[in-house]
Design a protein around this motif. Structure first.
Motif, PDB file in Angstrom:
ATOM      1  N   ILE A 125       0.831  -1.209   0.000  1.00  0.00           N
ATOM      2  CA  ILE A 125       0.000   0.000   0.000  1.00  0.00           C
ATOM      3  C   ILE A 125       0.864   1.257   0.000  1.00  0.00           C
ATOM      4  N   VAL A 126       1.950   1.249   0.773  1.00  0.00           N
ATOM      5  CA  VAL A 126       2.868   2.403   0.789  1.00  0.00           C
ATOM      6  C   VAL A 126       3.455   2.641  -0.594  1.00  0.00           C
ATOM      7  N   GLY A 127       3.800   1.567  -1.309  1.00  0.00           N
ATOM      8  CA  GLY A 127       4.343   1.700  -2.657  1.00  0.00           C
ATOM      9  C   GLY A 127       3.340   2.331  -3.622  1.00  0.00           C
ATOM     10  N   ILE A 128       2.077   1.959  -3.513  1.00  0.00           N
ATOM     11  CA  ILE A 128       1.048   2.539  -4.376  1.00  0.00           C
ATOM     12  C   ILE A 128       0.861   4.022  -4.065  1.00  0.00           C
ATOM     13  N   PHE A 129       0.882   4.375  -2.790  1.00  0.00           N
ATOM     14  CA  PHE A 129       0.762   5.785  -2.393  1.00  0.00           C
ATOM     15  C   PHE A 129       1.928   6.598  -2.950  1.00  0.00           C
ATOM     16  N   TRP A 130       3.140   6.046  -2.887  1.00  0.00           N
ATOM     17  CA  TRP A 130       4.299   6.753  -3.444  1.00  0.00           C
ATOM     18  C   TRP A 130       4.130   6.955  -4.944  1.00  0.00           C
ATOM     19  N   PHE A 131       3.596   5.967  -5.642  1.00  0.00           N
ATOM     20  CA  PHE A 131       3.418   6.062  -7.094  1.00  0.00           C
ATOM     21  C   PHE A 131       2.532   7.252  -7.450  1.00  0.00           C
ATOM     22  N   VAL A 132       1.472   7.475  -6.689  1.00  0.00           N
ATOM     23  CA  VAL A 132       0.574   8.603  -6.953  1.00  0.00           C
ATOM     24  C   VAL A 132       1.332   9.924  -6.822  1.00  0.00           C
ATOM     25  N   LEU A 133       2.116  10.074  -5.767  1.00  0.00           N
ATOM     26  CA  LEU A 133       2.901  11.301  -5.581  1.00  0.00           C
ATOM     27  C   LEU A 133       3.918  11.478  -6.699  1.00  0.00           C
ATOM     28  N   TRP A 134       4.566  10.390  -7.086  1.00  0.00           N
ATOM     29  CA  TRP A 134       5.583  10.429  -8.141  1.00  0.00           C
ATOM     30  C   TRP A 134       4.982  10.922  -9.461  1.00  0.00           C
ATOM     31  N   MET A 135       3.861  10.373  -9.866  1.00  0.00           N
ATOM     32  CA  MET A 135       3.245  10.748 -11.131  1.00  0.00           C
ATOM     33  C   MET A 135       2.728  12.185 -11.092  1.00  0.00           C
ATOM     34  N   TRP A 136       2.355  12.658  -9.929  1.00  0.00           N
ATOM     35  CA  TRP A 136       1.801  13.999  -9.794  1.00  0.00           C
ATOM     36  C   TRP A 136       2.883  15.079  -9.778  1.00  0.00           C
ATOM     37  N   LEU A 137       4.006  14.814  -9.141  1.00  0.00           N
ATOM     38  CA  LEU A 137       4.980  15.866  -8.849  1.00  0.00           C
ATOM     39  C   LEU A 137       6.233  15.857  -9.718  1.00  0.00           C
ATOM     40  N   VAL A 138       6.460  14.799 -10.487  1.00  0.00           N
ATOM     41  CA  VAL A 138       7.739  14.637 -11.183  1.00  0.00           C
ATOM     42  C   VAL A 138       7.570  14.773 -12.694  1.00  0.00           C
ATOM     43  N   SER A 139       8.595  15.317 -13.343  1.00  0.00           N
ATOM     44  CA  SER A 139       8.653  15.382 -14.799  1.00  0.00           C
ATOM     45  C   SER A 139       9.968  14.785 -15.281  1.00  0.00           C
ATOM     46  N   ASP A 140       9.959  14.313 -16.525  1.00  0.00           N
ATOM     47  CA  ASP A 140      11.160  13.676 -17.069  1.00  0.00           C
ATOM     48  C   ASP A 140      12.314  14.654 -17.232  1.00  0.00           C
ATOM     49  N   THR A 141      12.009  15.889 -17.619  1.00  0.00           N
ATOM     50  CA  THR A 141      13.044  16.881 -17.898  1.00  0.00           C
ATOM     51  C   THR A 141      12.665  18.221 -17.282  1.00  0.00           C
ATOM     52  N   PRO A 142      13.635  19.105 -17.098  1.00  0.00           N
ATOM     53  CA  PRO A 142      13.321  20.453 -16.587  1.00  0.00           C
ATOM     54  C   PRO A 142      12.373  21.214 -17.509  1.00  0.00           C
ATOM     55  N   GLU A 143      12.487  20.994 -18.819  1.00  0.00           N
ATOM     56  CA  GLU A 143      11.641  21.723 -19.763  1.00  0.00           C
ATOM     57  C   GLU A 143      10.156  21.417 -19.573  1.00  0.00           C
ATOM     58  N   THR A 144       9.833  20.198 -19.152  1.00  0.00           N
ATOM     59  CA  THR A 144       8.428  19.798 -19.014  1.00  0.00           C
ATOM     60  C   THR A 144       7.894  19.930 -17.592  1.00  0.00           C
ATOM     61  N   HIS A 145       8.730  20.390 -16.661  1.00  0.00           N
ATOM     62  CA  HIS A 145       8.280  20.529 -15.278  1.00  0.00           C
ATOM     63  C   HIS A 145       7.385  21.770 -15.151  1.00  0.00           C
ATOM     64  N   LYS A 146       6.266  21.640 -14.450  1.00  0.00           N
ATOM     65  CA  LYS A 146       5.258  22.694 -14.406  1.00  0.00           C
ATOM     66  C   LYS A 146       5.600  23.832 -13.451  1.00  0.00           C
ATOM     67  N   THR A 147       6.349  23.552 -12.399  1.00  0.00           N
ATOM     68  CA  THR A 147       6.560  24.579 -11.371  1.00  0.00           C
ATOM     69  C   THR A 147       8.016  25.011 -11.230  1.00  0.00           C
TER      70      THR A 147
END
Length: 535
Positions: free
Chosen positions: A275-297
């Motif tokens: 369950i902890v791993g699934i929770f981490w996955f949600v945060l990862w997909m929400w907050l991370v981008s592959d490159t600086p150019e595609t990062h929203k914030t």
């Protein structure tokens, strides 16, 4: 630097750097360098020499004679947020990996006949057997020692398969999805472990192999992401932070799994971490981008800082230069070092506790603190060595290759020395625990040595390179214990001394091989002008 076009305002005179500002970057010889955005133009940065890597050495400091660019602040930055999320990701990853080792004790019927008692009588018994009343609600299985060995080892058979494919896929689609789904898949499979155990040994072995497939892509994917995110003079810090999560995950999950088994039952070990791993996955997909150019914030200042520092280090080739990669001696220097380090690493973490139990007759697993202490030392050393390595490069102008060599030597020869010492301490179990802790702690220096050298020599293909080296480095975990068992038929101190000396010799050889052949600069085949055209 090329002439400035008439339509472009002349660059400002170079300003002296602020005290403490980090320097990064590259010196471009192409006209395009004069057309960079103003923020990057002011950086006027210089980078490591690009060469073929076979007949030259990185003998000069990374930033000699360079004008320094002001680094974007680390606090609340996108790159350090990525490092922290990766830290927790690898924390979960290693908790998912080691939880079965603890839970298996409660999964097996205590009345099942295990392997024959091979405990030596050369040393006096240091600790009386501890009878612990455990929760008995979990189902028990009739698995002998050989079956348990197959269950525990099945993880590596999946893990070794996806190393190189993981690096290749990450280089094509980015590391975010691959790393995220790798940990998500492992977490979901972990949730089904109790069901697989009920279905039988074969089902559990297949499930563990599938978990290994999921975890196999994670390190290459993370390396691929750092190739776009880590400025050269912050690589040691950023990578050591992210990968140190693996050590802390081991430190916490080992005693925590024992507590869960004691107060609840072994099935909750898999439910909790899944369950902890699934929770981490949600945060990862929400907050991370592959490159600086595609990062929203990400701030414009940080984006320009990262992009300018990596300019001319990344390749625009669409195809992977497999032949030059496989012919590269600097890559094989990392392969040999990684293989050798893991041989001693698995010897320390797998065979030395067995040695203390069967020869010294002291079971280190009886003390949860002592079991976790070596991993804690390694975690702390990884964090501190990352800071030290980048400070040597940025503030003391020590060349990249020199830093990698120094930290590799400390992180490989140090554990080798204490491993040999462990075989010649007689029956002093306290000293054995101390040597185990020191050896594992010193190994943390390698996180800023050969472990991140892939990014130094070929940032664009770092994921693929790590996949190659980690494939070879997985072999010791599969064959090391088997070879050690064949060398200790009578289970004597003398036989174990041979095991430790062989492991130490392999480690020393790997360190020397790396020092002689490793490089610290981007290789010519790793940039887009390898085939004769410029960026």
């Amino acid at each position: 630097m090329g002439e400035v076009p008439e339509s472009t305002p002349p660059p400002r005179p170079a300003q002296p750097p602020r005290p403490g500002a980090s320097a990064v970057g590259l010196e471009s010889s192409s006209p395009q360098s004069s057309q960079l955005p103003v923020g990057i133009m002011r950086s006027s940065v210089r980078g490591p020499v690009v060469n073929d890597g076979e007949d030259s050495t990185d003998s000069t400091p990374l930033l000699q004679g360079a004008r320094q660019a002001e680094a974007a602040p680390a606090c609340c930055s996108a790159r350090y947020n990525l490092a922290m999320l990766a830290f927790f990701g690898f924390f979960v990853l290693y908790a998912l990996r080691v939880n079965l080792s603890v839970a298996l004790v409660d999964m097996v019927d205590s009345n099942t006949t295990l392997a024959e008692n091979r405990t030596s009588k050369e040393c006096a018994d240091h600790s009386a057997p501890i009878k612990v009343l455990r929760n008995q609600t979990g189902k028990r299985y009739q698995w002998d020692a050989e079956t348990q060995g197959w269950i525990l080892g099945s993880f590596f058979y999946g893990y070794i398969i996806t190393q190189i494919p993981g690096g290749y896929v990450a280089s094509k689609i980015g590391g975010k999805l691959l790393l995220g789904f790798g940990i998500l898949g492992t977490s979901v499979f972990t949730l089904f472990t109790p069901i697989a155990a009920d279905l039988g040994v074969a089902a559990l072995i297949v499930l563990r192999a599938l978990e290994g497939l999921g975890e196999g892509v994670t390190f290459p994917a993370m390396h691929a992401m750092w190739s776009s995110w880590a400025p050269p003079l912050e690589r040691s810090k950023l990578l050591s932070i992210s990968y140190a999560g693996a050590q802390l995950g081991t430190v916490i999950s080992l005693p925590l799994c024992g507590i869960i088994c004691y107060y609840m039952n072994w099935t909750y070990v898999f439910y909790l971490f899944g369950i902890v791993g699934i929770f981490w996955f949600v945060l990862w997909m929400w907050l991370v981008s592959d490159t600086p150019e595609t990062h929203k914030t990400i701030s414009n200042n940080e984006k320009e800082y990262i992009l300018s520092s990596l300019k001319n280090q990344l390749s625009s080739q669409k195809s992977v230069p497999w032949i030059p990669i496989l012919k590269s001696l600097p890559l094989w220097a990392i392969v040999v070092a990684h293989f050798s380090y893991n041989w001693t690493f698995y010897t320390l973490l797998t065979l030395l506790p067995t040695y203390m139990k069967e020869i010294l007759r002291f079971n280190v697993q009886e003390n949860g603190f002592l079991s976790a202490l070596p991993y804690f030392g390694c975690w702390l050393c990884m964090i501190l060595s990352g800071q030290a390595a980048d400070n040597l490069r940025a503030k003391w102008n020590v060349s990249t290759i020199c830093v990698r060599r120094i930290f590799t030597l400390i992180g490989m020869i140090g554990p080798a020395v204490f491993l040999v010492a462990a075989g010649f301490i007689g029956c002093d179990y306290s000293l054995a625990v101390a040597f185990l802790t020191i050896s594992t702690t010193l190994g943390g220096f390698c996180s800023s040595g050969f472990s991140i050298n892939h990014l130094d020599i070929a940032p664009s293909y770092a994921g693929i390179l790590l996949g190659i080296t980690n494939t070879f480095a997985t072999i010791p975990g599969m064959v090391g214990p088997v070879i050690a068992k064949s060398l200790t038929p009578d289970n004597t101190v003398r036989e174990w001394q041979i095991v430790f000396c062989i492991a130490a010799a392999i480690n020393v050889f790997g360190a020397i091989f790396f020092v002689l052949l490793a490089k610290g600069e981007v290789q010519k085949w790793a940039v887009s002008d390898y085939h004769g055209h410029k960026n």
